[in-house]
Design an enzyme around this catalytic site. Structure first.
Site, short mmCIF file in Angstrom:
data_model
loop_
_atom_site.label_atom_id
_atom_site.label_comp_id
_atom_site.label_asym_id
_atom_site.label_seq_id
_atom_site.Cartn_x
_atom_site.Cartn_y
_atom_site.Cartn_z
N ASP A 1 -28.80 -9.19 -47.03
CA ASP A 1 -30.19 -9.11 -47.44
C ASP A 1 -30.75 -7.70 -47.28
O ASP A 1 -31.37 -7.15 -48.21
CB ASP A 1 -31.05 -10.10 -46.64
CG ASP A 1 -30.68 -11.55 -46.94
OD1 ASP A 1 -30.31 -11.83 -48.09
OD2 ASP A 1 -30.77 -12.38 -46.02
N ARG B 1 -38.89 -12.01 -32.77
CA ARG B 1 -39.35 -11.37 -34.00
C ARG B 1 -40.57 -10.47 -33.80
O ARG B 1 -40.60 -9.34 -34.32
CB ARG B 1 -39.63 -12.43 -35.07
CG ARG B 1 -38.37 -13.09 -35.62
CD ARG B 1 -37.42 -12.06 -36.20
NE ARG B 1 -36.26 -12.68 -36.84
CZ ARG B 1 -35.01 -12.64 -36.38
NH1 ARG B 1 -34.79 -11.99 -35.24
NH2 ARG B 1 -34.03 -13.21 -37.02
N ASP C 1 -39.54 -16.31 -40.29
CA ASP C 1 -39.54 -14.92 -39.82
C ASP C 1 -40.46 -14.02 -40.63
O ASP C 1 -41.04 -13.07 -40.09
CB ASP C 1 -38.11 -14.36 -39.85
CG ASP C 1 -37.25 -14.94 -38.75
OD1 ASP C 1 -37.82 -15.52 -37.80
OD2 ASP C 1 -36.02 -14.83 -38.84
N SER D 1 -24.78 -18.78 -40.96
CA SER D 1 -25.80 -17.77 -40.75
C SER D 1 -26.18 -17.80 -39.27
O SER D 1 -26.67 -18.82 -38.78
CB SER D 1 -27.03 -18.06 -41.62
OG SER D 1 -28.06 -17.13 -41.37
#
Length: 407
Positions: free
Chosen positions: A13, A92, A121, A170
């Site tokens: 990504d 985060r 996120d 993931s």
């Protein structure tokens, strides 16, 4: 020059985001920022190698201590979400703040992330960033990219990703937790193979071990009498509890956007510390404090899950938590075996407990005779008895199907 700071992992990504930010958004320069919250060294090596291959200026920020202290702060609030300890949710905002600091230092005009429009996120990053004067960019979400498209895009541009595939699962790792999702795990009926786990051994239950956790003002400070800083304490307990198969969660999680997803987590240290802390609170807090704190903790956890610990409400909630934690000092012995962490002993100078008062072998409680409880017993449930008697004496009409009554 227009410059954007990108939250950079070196994965598919964020790698794809680099040329997109230059070509689709017109930025002259992209800088990558990787924030260390306890990921494996291999992830930093991947980020560095990918950044070098892209010719990307790359910054690595060490935020392990700040993140570890936040994790231990979350224990004071017994923080979890739908039954699992918060990990990614806590990390985060720490990551986002570190990236924002770099962006300001480097004179950037914008900050960017590689999140899709489906996860949590994006909200946690942007809750921090939108409090600044920088533009916020989310190429994957804004351009509506799919994983298949990204793989094809990376292949066409010969970007430095291995076919766009980072493995079957993931995985997101930090000091406090390891999350595993994607691929076959997206099917709720799929039984995960043992290979998805790295932090926890299979919970056999054949061996057991006792560990003593020391607390001061609600903060975990020691393991078996050894004073440790936050990072060391978490790492040591992850290894110890993980060897007993402790800290696995397989659940259906409700995300903030309303999607229900299948998630698998590992969190050995968090499991032990939360169990020990709650056990110590049970010894030192009054019944009313415990009851009220349950609600306070839940609200604190919800805001933490949303990435909104800077909200004014959290300041108010933390005020109550801080007041109660002044007495949460002492030790808790936890038994580790078969995937379970069970508090088996606790001790504190602030204990709201009297062994002699609770014992069946003593007749009085601070001058109160057992017979004195007779009056209390007579009043206990008195209104309930009155209500039942009144109901029995009154002819209550029965409801009929059309919503009316027989009269």
């Amino acid at each position: 020059m227009n410059t954007v700071a990108l939250a950079f992992s070196g994965g598919l990504d964020t790698t794809v985001c680099v040329p997109l930010l230059e070509e689709e958004y017109g930025y002259d320069e992209v800088i990558g920022v990787t924030v260390d919250v306890g990921q494996p060294d291999t992830e930093f090596a991947e980020a560095r190698e990918t950044a070098d291959a892209l010719g990307l200026e790359h910054f690595v920020v060490d935020a392990r201590e700040e993140f570890a202290e936040l994790c231990l702060r979350s224990v004071r609030a017994n923080a979890d979400y739908q039954g699992y300890p918060l990990g990614t949710a806590l990390a985060r905002p720490v990551i986002a703040s570190a990236i924002l600091d770099v962006a300001h230092e480097e004179g950037c005009d914008a900050v960017a992330h590689g999140c899709t429009g489906k996860g949590n996120d994006q909200l946690r990053f942007e809750a921090v960033w939108r409090d600044s004067d920088l533009n916020v960019i989310a190429p994957v979400r804004e351009l509506g990219l799919t994983r298949e498209y990204e793989i094809e895009y990376a292949a066409e541009r010969n970007l430095p990703v291995e076919g766009g595939n980072e493995g079957a699962w993931s995985i997101d790792t930090n000091l406090w937790s390891r999350s595993i999702e994607g691929d076959d795990l997206e099917d709720p009926s799929y039984v995960p193979p043992e290979e998805i786990y790295e932090w926890t051994d299979p919970p056999s239950g054949t061996d057991s071990e006792l560990v003593e956790i020391g607390f001061e003002d609600g903060y975990a400070v020691s393991v078996d009498g050894e004073q440790l800083d936050a990072v060391e304490l978490i790492e040591q307990l992850n290894a110890l509890a993980g060897s007993h198969g402790i800290g696995r969660t397989d659940m259906m999680e409700d995300r903030m956007l309303g999607l229900k997803v299948r998630e698998n987590y590992e969190h050995p240290a968090a499991t032990v510390l939360l169990a020990a802390h709650e056990a110590l609170e049970g010894l030192v807090l009054t019944q009313e404090e415990r009851s009220t704190k349950t609600s306070i903790d839940q609200q604190w956890s919800e805001k933490a899950y949303q990435g909104l610990l800077s909200a004014p409400l959290v300041d108010a909630l933390s005020g109550f938590i801080d007041a109660t934690q002044q007495r949460v000092t002492g030790t808790v012995t936890v038994k580790l075996d078969g995937g379970h962490a069970r508090p088996v002993a606790r001790e504190s100078e602030y204990a709201v407990y009297s062994e002699s008062a609770a014992s069946f072998n003593t007749e009085t409680v601070d001058g109160i005779e057992q017979a004195d409880a007779t009056g209390v017993a007579k009043y206990h449930g008195y209104q309930d008895r009155l209500a039942r008697a009144a109901t029995e004496e009154t002819d209550v009409p029965e409801a009929i199907m059309d919503g009316g009554t027989d009269v």
